[in-house]
Scaffold this motif. Structure first.
Motif, PDB file in Angstrom:
ATOM      1  N   ILE A   8     -21.124   3.757  13.046  1.00 30.79           N
ATOM      2  CA  ILE A   8     -20.634   4.220  11.863  1.00 30.79           C
ATOM      3  C   ILE A   8     -19.331   4.859  11.898  1.00 30.79           C
ATOM      4  N   THR A   9     -19.043   5.906  13.171  1.00 31.97           N
ATOM      5  CA  THR A   9     -17.749   6.539  13.044  1.00 31.97           C
ATOM      6  C   THR A   9     -16.573   5.731  13.360  1.00 31.97           C
ATOM      7  N   ILE A  10     -16.878   4.900  14.269  1.00 29.36           N
ATOM      8  CA  ILE A  10     -15.769   3.793  14.736  1.00 29.36           C
ATOM      9  C   ILE A  10     -15.462   2.866  13.555  1.00 29.36           C
ATOM     10  N   ALA A  11     -16.550   2.412  12.766  1.00 27.77           N
ATOM     11  CA  ALA A  11     -16.144   1.609  11.567  1.00 27.77           C
ATOM     12  C   ALA A  11     -15.403   2.396  10.401  1.00 27.77           C
ATOM     13  N   MET A  12     -15.787   3.716  10.352  1.00 32.86           N
ATOM     14  CA  MET A  12     -14.995   4.414   9.472  1.00 32.86           C
ATOM     15  C   MET A  12     -13.427   4.364   9.768  1.00 32.86           C
ATOM     16  N   CYS A  13     -13.188   4.589  11.080  1.00 30.69           N
ATOM     17  CA  CYS A  13     -11.796   4.701  11.437  1.00 30.69           C
ATOM     18  C   CYS A  13     -11.085   3.259  11.582  1.00 30.69           C
ATOM     19  N   ALA A  14     -11.873   2.347  11.856  1.00 27.90           N
ATOM     20  CA  ALA A  14     -11.397   0.874  11.598  1.00 27.90           C
ATOM     21  C   ALA A  14     -10.861   0.646  10.087  1.00 27.90           C
ATOM     22  N   ALA A  15     -12.060   1.096   9.219  1.00 26.46           N
ATOM     23  CA  ALA A  15     -11.740   0.739   7.675  1.00 26.46           C
ATOM     24  C   ALA A  15     -10.731   1.497   7.093  1.00 26.46           C
ATOM     25  N   GLY A  16     -10.630   2.827   7.648  1.00 32.92           N
ATOM     26  CA  GLY A  16      -9.399   3.677   7.271  1.00 32.92           C
ATOM     27  C   GLY A  16      -8.120   2.922   7.653  1.00 32.92           C
ATOM     28  N   THR A  17      -7.994   2.568   8.648  1.00 29.13           N
ATOM     29  CA  THR A  17      -6.892   2.113   9.359  1.00 29.13           C
ATOM     30  C   THR A  17      -6.550   0.567   8.457  1.00 29.13           C
ATOM     31  N   MET A  18      -7.384  -0.093   8.263  1.00 27.07           N
ATOM     32  CA  MET A  18      -7.282  -1.381   7.533  1.00 27.07           C
ATOM     33  C   MET A  18      -6.977  -1.256   6.186  1.00 27.07           C
ATOM     34  N   ALA A  19      -7.675  -0.222   5.492  1.00 26.26           N
ATOM     35  CA  ALA A  19      -7.261   0.283   4.156  1.00 26.26           C
ATOM     36  C   ALA A  19      -5.592   0.264   4.317  1.00 26.26           C
ATOM     37  N   THR A  20      -5.077   1.235   4.997  1.00 31.98           N
ATOM     38  CA  THR A  20      -3.637   1.615   4.975  1.00 31.98           C
ATOM     39  C   THR A  20      -2.652   0.317   5.192  1.00 31.98           C
ATOM     40  N   ARG A  21      -3.335  -0.543   6.007  1.00 29.58           N
ATOM     41  CA  ARG A  21      -2.537  -1.870   6.113  1.00 29.58           C
ATOM     42  C   ARG A  21      -2.468  -2.903   5.126  1.00 29.58           C
ATOM     43  N   PHE A  22      -3.866  -2.884   4.383  1.00 27.31           N
ATOM     44  CA  PHE A  22      -4.074  -4.103   3.517  1.00 27.31           C
ATOM     45  C   PHE A  22      -3.695  -3.759   1.948  1.00 27.31           C
ATOM     46  N   ILE A  23      -3.849  -2.403   1.589  1.00 25.55           N
ATOM     47  CA  ILE A  23      -3.717  -1.604   0.384  1.00 25.55           C
ATOM     48  C   ILE A  23      -2.392  -2.520  -0.705  1.00 25.55           C
ATOM     49  N   PRO A  24      -1.231  -2.464   0.227  1.00 26.28           N
ATOM     50  CA  PRO A  24       0.038  -3.074  -0.415  1.00 26.28           C
ATOM     51  C   PRO A  24      -0.137  -4.421  -1.009  1.00 26.28           C
ATOM     52  N   PHE A  25      -0.864  -5.259   0.066  1.00 26.47           N
ATOM     53  CA  PHE A  25      -0.780  -6.639  -0.131  1.00 26.47           C
ATOM     54  C   PHE A  25      -2.062  -6.801  -1.348  1.00 26.47           C
ATOM     55  N   LEU A  26      -3.208  -5.967  -1.149  1.00 22.25           N
ATOM     56  CA  LEU A  26      -3.992  -6.236  -2.510  1.00 22.25           C
ATOM     57  C   LEU A  26      -3.624  -5.723  -3.661  1.00 22.25           C
ATOM     58  N   VAL A  27      -2.771  -4.858  -3.679  1.00 20.82           N
ATOM     59  CA  VAL A  27      -2.235  -4.208  -5.114  1.00 20.82           C
ATOM     60  C   VAL A  27      -1.122  -5.329  -5.784  1.00 20.82           C
ATOM     61  N   PHE A  28      -0.139  -5.975  -4.779  1.00 25.92           N
ATOM     62  CA  PHE A  28       0.923  -6.732  -5.079  1.00 25.92           C
ATOM     63  C   PHE A  28       0.520  -7.980  -4.740  1.00 25.92           C
ATOM     64  N   ARG A  29      -0.181  -8.928  -5.217  1.00 21.69           N
ATOM     65  CA  ARG A  29      -0.656 -10.122  -4.906  1.00 21.69           C
ATOM     66  C   ARG A  29       0.404 -11.139  -4.820  1.00 21.69           C
ATOM     67  N   GLU A  30       0.461 -11.989  -3.977  1.00 27.78           N
ATOM     68  CA  GLU A  30       1.322 -13.140  -3.960  1.00 27.78           C
ATOM     69  C   GLU A  30       1.675 -13.904  -5.117  1.00 27.78           C
TER      70      GLU A  30
END
Lengths: 107, 246
Positions: A8-30
């Motif tokens: 769970i701890t490792i998954a949380m770190c991965a989720a936090g990282t991926m959130a910061t990478r994906f959020i701009p693309f999710l907010v501003f769709r193609e």
């Protein structure tokens, strides 16, 4: 920690990282036009980011103790001058790093 | 003879164009990845840990912090918050890549997933030669860097303390790389206001907040400065690109 807690701890770190990478693309769709302000940021940010990353790499350098940041300063000067001279990314990175490593042994 | 003009030819040319850009990352990531794997090994973890963590997190500084988390009492929400804070600079990378990743199809997911500092910096600044494909080029830069990091961390985790050669200072390869990338971007742009904003904000915040907690204030300050000076900066950016200001 149990194995489940570790996972769970490792998954949380991965989720936090991926959130910061994906959020701009999710907010501003193609499909939609990127807002003018965000497009401006996209153009103006990178040079500021690269400056920030250089400072980030040097954040632990102490100018008052040890070698006073001299190997870092000389390493960067060699990197900059060689890049201005030859415009070869690899040559400048290798040259700057080699000079820095030699200086660490000498100073 | 291989079909050099078909899809395979384009993919191969994109790989050949991407590889040289990743050589410094190979040096830096193997050094840092090995160090990280060794650190996990001596902290009592199997090589499976650094292997999986480097694969799914793929963010150097956070992975070192995660080791500390794994050795501390279970605190998942805190782990998430720390991750968001440490990695928040990636928001900037995404904003800068919004237009460049458009139309990348299935590659887009992986390009975003693997967008660490180094990969972003190369993909943003690299001059992609004719005959290579932008999407494949960025894909290979991302894949190679990811591969270097995972292999380095795994080998470090397997070897543990067996490595004894003197590599003091090799980590400077990352500093030198960011200096070169900064310079190449500097030369591409005629207006350098945002460079001064980036360096100025970082140095000011580093002095005020210290090395461990200056990144978030720095990012806020950069955003504030770019927003306050939006009108003059935008005009200069537009003038530089020969576009009419919208």
């Amino acid at each position: 920690m149990t194995l489940t807690e570790q996972v769970i701890t490792i998954a949380m770190c991965a989720a936090g990282t991926m959130a910061t990478r994906f959020i701009p693309f999710l907010v501003f769709r193609e499909s939609r036009e990127t807002p003018d302000y965000i497009r401006y940021l996209g153009n103006a940010l990178p040079l500021a980011i690269f400056g920030m990353l250089v400072v980030y790499c040097l954040k632990d350098v102490s100018f008052v103790s040890g070698s006073h940041g001299l190997p870092e300063a000389i390493g960067i000067i060699i990197t900059v001058l060689s890049y201005k001279w030859k415009h070869s990314m690899l040559l400048s990175i290798a040259g700057g790093t080699a000079v820095y490593m030699i200086l660490l042994h000498l100073l | 003879m291989a079909d050099t003009n078909g899809k395979k030819g384009i993919i191969l040319r994109s790989f050949k164009a991407a590889f040289p850009y990743t050589i410094p990352i190979f040096a830096g990531f193997w050094f840092l990845g090995l160090a990280y794997g060794i650190y996990m090994n001596v902290s009592g973890f199997s090589f499976v840990y650094p292997m999986i963590m480097s694969l799914v997190i793929f963010g150097g500084s956070l992975e070192f912090i995660t080791v500390t988390m794994l050795l501390s009492p279970f605190a998942p929400i805190q782990a998430l918050i720390i991750s968001l804070m440490v990695q928040s600079r990636h928001l900037f990378y995404g904003i800068s890549m919004l237009d460049r990743f458009k139309g990348m199809g299935w590659k887009k997911f992986y390009l975003i997933f693997g967008m660490c500092d180094e990969t972003f910096s190369i993909n943003y600044t690299a001059n992609i030669p004719d005959g290579a494909d932008k999407g494949w080029f960025m894909f290979f830069v991302t894949l190679l860097n990811h591969f270097y990091w995972v292999s380095g961390a795994t080998i470090g985790g397997l070897a543990g303390g067996l490595f004894q050669f003197d590599t003091t200072g090799i980590e400077f390869v990352m500093t030198a790389m960011f200096v070169v990338i900064f310079l190449s971007q500097w030369e591409k742009e005629k207006t350098h206001d945002s460079a001064f904003i980036g360096i100025g904000a970082s140095v000011i915040c580093l002095i005020i907040f210290g090395a461990d907690s200056f990144m978030i204030p720095t990012m806020i300050l950069i955003m504030a400065a770019l927003t306050i000076f939006r009108k003059p900066l935008k005009m200069r950016l537009a003038a530089e690109k020969g576009e009419k200001s919208a």
